[in-house]
Design an enzyme around this catalytic site. Structure first.
Site: not given
Length: 398
Positions: A244, A181, A209
């Site tokens: 996300k 990250s 991610h």
């Protein structure tokens, strides 16, 4: 007069201020595209993990509203009591199919997922092998497990293999981010899985991610490595967050049916927490369809990544600032000192651009940085504005 430890906090906060480590919240309202209103100032934002620009998509908003109308706004109980709605159940089936694994379990938050499932898998007398740059939720889950933790150098598979070979623990768990990250680099998933096969270990992969961004149709880092479907291994637990790239909230873990059933029975952060509202599951089901169908979002995002990297390489020549070697939507610019990183952040703010300065303990001492996060909501013109601003600041602060 006796003193209390409660009297220490003002002085301790002053020490944080001296080290440029105090953090501040900001009041944020979404605007059009990649723009936000931040403490009343309209800004071009490079700080959001909304990598595909889906958080304000009308289809997700409409699905959430429909879910609220059908189920209300709260779940009313834990998943094992009354909180597991039809929408949540459908979402789990769709998530498992989407990532090409047998079964999925939907959690209300990513942090709660990792801090809960790790202690459910291993305990005292067992061994955990953790990448040095793992996210805090993996680190905290390892600590809560009471297993012996072996911290191997970042992405060093040779060091990991030595640790695995020397361990006599009855249960071995390797935990790692798929996309890190704060650095934006990716784990060698095939290499990690090969070591787990060789040393009878389980691999827990946190793809917070990568999910939605990497792999065919955004199916994530495991799919990008070709390790789903018939190639899936029972030695992999795949975890990803849904706040996300998916644009909503929550997280899930997927893998072999027996492993997921064990987690359902033993994960305290699942058993003893109120389930995520069905309105969120409804929005996530709409999000999955867009992630799968709209490849243009990933194509556009990866083109923006290339544009930013090319522009900064040219604009920052001669500067001490270093652009990390990342091919993902996370593009860290290493500055070094905390105060310098804050000065660059402030210089960008004065130009109407918001990029957060990341400082210890989130990153190691001496590696304070700007964490540039790109989104499919950005335009070419947005990228060029950031390149020009950083180039000007690098010259002014040299």
């Amino acid at each position: 007069m006796t003193t209390s430890w409660l009297d220490e906090f003002p002085a301790r906060m002053a020490e944080m201020d001296q080290a440029h480590l105090r953090r501040q919240r900001r009041v944020v309202t979404p605007d059009s595209g990649a723009r936000l209103t931040v403490n009343g100032q309209n800004m071009l934002a490079f700080c959001s993990n909304d990598y595909l620009g889906l958080a304000t998509h009308p289809a997700l908003v409409q699905a959430a509203c429909a879910g609220a109308q059908a189920y209300g706004v709260g779940s009313g109980g834990s998943p094992l009591v009354s909180g597991h709605s039809a929408a949540n159940a459908a979402l789990e089936h769709e998530l498992a199919a989407f990532v090409g694994l047998s079964r999925a379990l939907y959690f209300y938050a990513g942090y709660a997922t990792n801090t809960g499932i790790i202690p459910a898998l291993v305990g005292a007398g067992d061994a955990i092998f953790s990448d040095a740059l793992n996210h805090a939720c993996l680190i905290d889950g390892a600590r809560l497990s009471r297993a012996q933790v072996h911290r191997y150098a970042h992405a060093d598979l040779a060091a990991l293999e030595r640790e695995l070979a020397q361990s006599s623990a009855p249960r071995k768990l390797v935990i790692t981010d798929a996309v890190f990250s704060m650095d934006g680099d990716s784990a060698d998933i095939a290499g990690l899985l090969a070591l787990c096969e060789r040393h009878d270990a389980l691999l827990l992969l946190d793809d917070a991610h990568g999910f939605g961004v990497l792999g065919p149709q955004g199916r994530g880092s495991l799919a990008a490595a070709g390790l789903t479907g018939p190639q899936a291994s029972r030695r992999v637990l795949y975890m990803a967050t849904l706040g996300k790239a998916a644009g909503v909230a929550g997280a899930f873990v997927a893998g072999d049916d027996a492993l997921v059933e064990w987690l359902l029975q033993k994960t305290r952060s699942y058993i003893f927490a109120t389930a995520a509202p069905a309105m969120l599951a409804s929005a996530l089901r709409a999000s999955l369809k867009l992630i799968e169908q709209e490849d243009w979002r990933r194509t556009h995002l990866h083109r923006l990544i290339a544009r930013l990297r090319s522009g900064l390489r040219a604009g920052l020549q001669g500067s001490a600032w270093q652009l990390s070697d990342s091919k993902t939507a996370i593009q860290p610019l290493l500055i070094g000192r905390n105060d310098d990183a804050l000065a660059v952040m402030e210089g960008l703010r004065l130009r109407g651009i918001w990029v957060p300065a990341i400082r210890p303990p989130t990153v190691p001492e001496g590696t304070a940085r700007l964490r540039v996060a790109l989104s499919a909501a950005h335009t070419d013109a947005d990228i060029d504005l950031l390149i020009d601003a950083l180039t000007a600041l690098a010259r002014a602060l040299r």
